[in-house]
Design an enzyme around this catalytic site. Structure first.
Site: not given
Ligand code: ARG
Length: 480
Positions: A155, A276, A282, A289
């Site tokens: 979970h 970024s 970043k 992704e």
């Protein structure tokens, strides 16, 4: 020049011609098309169906056309319709009317089925090779951190400690099943459809087994209607690829999570991350992704292929032309994702300190304390309740389970012994010494077993690569 102009009074409209044409997609099959044509020409000559001199000319010219197409991509003249007519028109330019003999005892229906099977089997081999490389990267990382402990999750909540190597080996096991599925798909792909003709077989004394041998097919198709109508091999391959992509997306998701400050388990190498344009601090896990994001289109291609076949009457229907764009993109996408995943995994550094701290935190040894009581005669349900109260006690007093003294433990149950004091994640891991469990000796054995399995995949790949003939092999072959 149309292959089928004879019975037509007027030319196709330019719009219909463009709509019909598959050349921009199936040009990719030129090598397979030429390979199949060379095998067919050699068989026709051997059987005395066309003159040997014509066949020699045809084979030589096909070899030259192959070199020509490999050197420079052809203009995609839609009037040429598809790759089969493109190759034939180039053949006609080289050998004249003899080119027309090549299409004896053959239809584009069995020809395209052949081309796609040749393409698919090679794609399956390269995908299995890429999976083996990704498995190698995972195994290398697992071996580099033999005793690192991390939280295992259910979970997405910390559940029980596991070895990092055990977690990485879970992916190796998934990918091993993927390889097995792809090998299985290969078995049913590697069947020769040529000889089915348009749908009913051909009225010439062809030798299908000889063509199968030249092209390294394991069998010849048993039914001509099925041979030209069947795209199961494409569906099976796409299904196996979809599951590969599911596994890659799970791995990618963990890399995304683990590289976040919240987890901080890994540093994704800068070569596989991007910055970024607005936030200077970043470092984004774009590669992971994108692997995750490309999963949708791979699943989509599987559904697309299945839907093409739905309700399609026998035998060949033009609908089948739509199979290629879907299969090609599924093959390309999954191969690219597998290869970049291997690089990304190989370049990943794990932060042992963060993994270890997370593995100790959040009462990760609670199950072990319950097991401790159960091993001393307390029914497990009762032990579970006792440890639940202990956790509540710790939460209220800001302590960890490992900090509790024996006297404190015994206030909750008289069955606690000294071994329950100061229990650490590494002990919890070591205790799970069953086959398939996370104890270090089990994981060491699993690592070795996985290395053998990957070696077997690599051997299979090498054998299939060696067995598949190239155009040059078939051109150079002695005439029988
Ligand atoms: N371009 C066609 C395909 O991809 C080749 C077979 C065409 N056969 C036919 N009878 N029109 O399926």
């Amino acid at each position: 020049m149309k292959q089928w102009g004879g019975r037509f009074h007027k030319a196709a409209s330019a719009s219909a011609e463009a709509f019909n044409a598959s050349l921009p997609v199936d040009i990719r099959l030129y090598r397979e098309d030429i390979l199949g044509s060379i095998a067919h020409a050699r068989m026709l000559a051997r059987q005395g169906i066309i003159p040997a001199a014509s066949a020699r000319q045809i084979v030589e010219a096909l070899g030259a056309i192959h070199a020509e197409l490999a050197a420079s991509p052809p203009p995609l003249d839609l009037a040429l319709e598809d790759v089969h007519t493109l190759v034939e028109s180039r053949l006609r330019a080289r050998v004249g009317d003899d080119a027309g003999r090549l299409h004896t005892a053959r239809s584009r229906n069995d020809q395209v089925a052949l081309d796609l099977r040749l393409f698919t089997r090679a794609a399956l081999v390269e995908q299995i090779a890429a999976l083996a490389a990704l498995q190698r990267a995972l195994l290398e990382r697992a071996a580099a951190y033999p005793d690192a402990v991390m939280p295992g999750y259910t979970h997405l909540q910390r559940a029980q400690p596991v070895l990092l190597a055990h977690h990485l080996l879970a992916y190796v096991a998934m990918l091993q099943r993927d390889s097995e599925r792809l090998v299985d798909a290969y078995r049913r792909t590697n069947v020769l459809p040529l000889g089915a003709g348009a749908l009913a077989g051909v009225p010439y004394p062809i030798d299908r087994q000889y063509v199968a041998t030249l092209l390294a097919f394991d069998a010849v198709s048993p039914n001509s209607l099925d041979a030209v109508a069947d795209r199961d091999f494409a569906v099976e391959s796409a299904a196996a690829l979809a599951l590969v992509q599911a596994h890659l997306s799970r791995l990618a998701e963990e890399w995304v999570l683990w590289s976040s400050s919240e987890f901080g388990f890994i540093e994704i190498d800068e070569a596989y991350a991007t910055g970024s344009s607005i936030m200077p601090q970043k470092r984004n896990p774009d590669v992971a992704e994108l692997i995750r994001g490309k999963t949708g289109r791979v699943y989509g291609h599987l559904l697309g292929l299945l839907t093409i076949l739905k309700g399609l009457p026998l035998a060949y229907n033009k609908d089948l032309q739509e199979d290629k764009a879907a299969l090609f993109d599924a093959v390309d996408t999954v191969l690219a994702c597998t290869r970049i995943a291997a690089e990304m995994v190989a370049a990943t550094e794990f932060r042992r300190d963060r993994l270890a701290a997370a593995a100790e935190a959040d009462f990760s040894t609670a199950t072990d304390l319950a097991d401790h009581l159960a091993q001393r005669g307390v029914p497990f349900r009762e032990a579970h309740r006792v440890v639940g109260e202990l956790v509540r006690y710790c939460l209220a007093s800001g302590r960890t389970l490992a900090e509790l003294s024996l006297a404190e433990l015994q206030r909750f149950s008289p069955h606690f012994t000294a071994e329950a004091v100061g229990l650490r994640a590494a002990q919890a891991v070591a205790a799970r010494d069953v086959p398939g469990g996370t104890a270090p000796p089990q994981v060491r054995a699993a690592l070795i077993a996985a290395q053998h399995a990957v070696q077997a995949s690599e051997d299979w790949v090498a054998a299939r690569r060696a067995a598949h003939p190239t155009v040059d092999d078939l051109v150079a072959r002695a005439w029988e």
